[in-house]
Design a protein around this motif. Structure first.
Motif, mmCIF file in Angstrom:
data_model
loop_
_atom_site.group_PDB
_atom_site.id
_atom_site.type_symbol
_atom_site.label_atom_id
_atom_site.label_comp_id
_atom_site.label_asym_id
_atom_site.label_seq_id
_atom_site.Cartn_x
_atom_site.Cartn_y
_atom_site.Cartn_z
ATOM 1 N N LEU A 185 0.857 -1.192 0.000
ATOM 2 C CA LEU A 185 0.000 0.000 0.000
ATOM 3 C C LEU A 185 0.889 1.237 0.000
ATOM 4 C CD1 LEU A 185 -3.153 0.900 0.720
ATOM 5 C CD2 LEU A 185 -2.094 1.463 2.880
ATOM 6 N N ASP A 186 0.728 2.093 -1.025
ATOM 7 C CA ASP A 186 1.546 3.306 -1.123
ATOM 8 C C ASP A 186 0.659 4.510 -0.806
ATOM 9 O OD1 ASP A 186 2.761 5.676 -2.353
ATOM 10 O OD2 ASP A 186 4.203 4.308 -3.249
ATOM 11 N N THR A 187 1.029 5.276 0.215
ATOM 12 C CA THR A 187 0.157 6.377 0.669
ATOM 13 C C THR A 187 -0.013 7.446 -0.409
ATOM 14 O OG1 THR A 187 2.056 7.458 1.733
ATOM 15 C CG2 THR A 187 0.658 6.085 3.135
ATOM 16 N N CYS A 188 1.055 7.750 -1.163
ATOM 17 C CA CYS A 188 0.935 8.725 -2.251
ATOM 18 C C CYS A 188 0.014 8.183 -3.336
ATOM 19 C CB CYS A 188 2.321 9.048 -2.833
ATOM 20 S SG CYS A 188 2.268 9.941 -4.407
ATOM 21 N N HIS A 189 0.205 6.910 -3.679
ATOM 22 C CA HIS A 189 -0.587 6.331 -4.770
ATOM 23 C C HIS A 189 -2.078 6.258 -4.420
ATOM 24 C CE1 HIS A 189 3.202 4.071 -6.447
ATOM 25 N NE2 HIS A 189 3.367 5.372 -6.344
ATOM 26 N N VAL A 190 -2.412 5.827 -3.186
ATOM 27 C CA VAL A 190 -3.841 5.732 -2.864
ATOM 28 C C VAL A 190 -4.485 7.126 -2.815
ATOM 29 C CG1 VAL A 190 -3.939 3.448 -1.781
ATOM 30 C CG2 VAL A 190 -3.412 5.413 -0.369
ATOM 31 N N LYS A 232 -1.546 11.189 -10.539
ATOM 32 C CA LYS A 232 -0.255 11.677 -11.023
ATOM 33 C C LYS A 232 0.941 10.822 -10.596
ATOM 34 C CE LYS A 232 -0.740 15.997 -12.797
ATOM 35 N NZ LYS A 232 -1.650 16.145 -13.853
ATOM 36 N N ASP A 233 1.013 10.421 -9.321
ATOM 37 C CA ASP A 233 2.169 9.693 -8.803
ATOM 38 C C ASP A 233 3.439 10.531 -8.779
ATOM 39 O OD1 ASP A 233 3.933 7.863 -7.835
ATOM 40 O OD2 ASP A 233 3.796 6.475 -9.537
ATOM 41 N N ARG A 234 3.413 11.616 -8.048
ATOM 42 C CA ARG A 234 4.654 12.357 -7.798
ATOM 43 C C ARG A 234 4.844 12.473 -6.297
ATOM 44 N NH1 ARG A 234 5.493 17.544 -10.572
ATOM 45 N NH2 ARG A 234 7.649 17.091 -9.999
ATOM 46 N N HIS A 235 5.870 11.783 -5.811
ATOM 47 C CA HIS A 235 6.109 11.721 -4.367
ATOM 48 C C HIS A 235 6.648 13.054 -3.855
ATOM 49 C CE1 HIS A 235 6.837 7.094 -4.721
ATOM 50 N NE2 HIS A 235 5.757 7.485 -5.346
ATOM 51 N N SER A 236 6.238 13.396 -2.649
ATOM 52 C CA SER A 236 6.746 14.593 -2.003
ATOM 53 C C SER A 236 7.377 14.189 -0.678
ATOM 54 C CB SER A 236 5.585 15.560 -1.779
ATOM 55 O OG SER A 236 6.003 16.625 -0.965
HETATM 56 ZN ZN ZN Z 1 5.102 6.152 -6.838
#
Ligand code: ZN
Ligand code: FE
Ligand code: FE
Length: 295
Positions: A185-190, A232-236
């Motif tokens: 589970l990716d917090t940015c992706h969800v 979008k999928d741009r990590h911060s």
């Molecule tokens: Zn990503």
């Protein structure tokens, strides 16, 4: 009772001359209690033989440091696209590379690898999902390892599949080797996929209802440069994005996620790795608005 140690780390490269030993050293230098690595560049398939990776030396340091080897994560390269039914050579590469990658991961005595379920590139999500299932079944029938594959929840950029929990569940249900597959589970992706990440309890309940929390193997801890549903999928960096420190800290300390490795994939700030500071703030539960200045 003593507070249980938070299992948290970041993605770290596997670079010469020290390779795995260097990876472990770098993780420890950031105060990490686990880590994630790539067996080579994530964008290509060039791989050097695992005998040169100083695996024994790295494992000796892992033991000494108290890191639980069972929590260490590998990430498959992005070029593996098991959902592509349009280009047969992409699909062949996905199979052969995933197969060899599983063997490499088992050479490290690492128990899991994160895999992007891929993009359907125009054939539609159903075709992409079926293709992903077929690739996993073919590879898992041949690989001879016991490495688990953690299918990552995706942001919905382009024609990505695995954007909803239902799609992930569909993939898991199609795989004939249930013990070999789980979820990352990716917090940015969800967030980017359209889930309300701020309701952490609600999100985990939804995950449990649709997929089952017993299937969760890894959590990727990232802030997002974009608002909910942006695809979008741009990590911060932690606290500098749309999700914010408070919500991310809830994932890190959530009682339902205590045993699950949490991995930061946040970008470098200039040339500097942010992980030591980000992890320190998350573990202590205190945000320092000027943290980037101390790197
Ligand atoms: Zn990503
Ligand atoms: Fe990923
Ligand atoms: Fe991720």
């Amino acid at each position: 009772m003593a507070k249980e140690k938070i299992i948290i780390g970041s993605h770290i490269s596997l670079a010469g001359p020290d390779y795995y030993l260097g990876t472990v050293k770098e993780a420890l230098s950031y105060g990490e209690t686990t880590f994630m690595f790539y067996t080579g560049a994530p964008q290509n398939t060039i791989r050097i033989p695992t005998e040169r990776f100083k695996i024994d030396e790295g494992r000796a340091l892992i033991k000494e440091s108290g890191i639980d080897e069972a929590t260490i994560v590998c990430h498959a390269p992005y070029i593996i696209n098991p959902a592509n039914t349009i280009n047969p050579s992409t699909l062949d590469l996905a199979k052969s590379f995933l197969l060899s990658e599983l063997k490499r991961v088992s050479d490290f005595h690492v128990s899991m690898i994160v895999l992007h379920p891929g993009a359907h590139v125009g054939a539609g999500p159903e075709a992409g999902i079926q293709s992903c299932i077929d690739v996993l079944n073919e590879v898992l029938s041949q690989d001879g390892t016991d490495v688990k594959i953690a299918i990552e929840t995706m942001a919905g950029k382009g024609s990505e599949i695995g954007v909803t929990f239902e799609q992930i569940k569909q993939i898991l249900d199609g795989v004939e080797y249930p013990k070999r597959v789980g979820v990352c589970l990716d917090t940015c992706h969800v967030n980017d996929a359209g889930y309300d990440v701020h309701d952490v309890d609600g999100l985990l309940e939804e995950f449990d209802r649709v997929i089952g929390l017993d299937k969760l193997l890894v959590v990727h801890i990232n802030d997002s440069k974009n608002p909910i549903g942006a695809h979008k999928d741009r990590h911060s960096n932690i606290g500098l994005g749309e999700i914010g420190f408070e919500t991310i800290e809830k994932f890190v300390t959530h009682p339902k996620l205590t045993k699950i490795p949490k991995i930061l994939e946040t970008p470098y700030i200039g040339e500097k790795p942010p992980y030591k500071k980000e992890i320190e703030m998350l573990v202590n539960g205190k945000y320092d608005p000027d943290w980037q200045k101390d790197l």
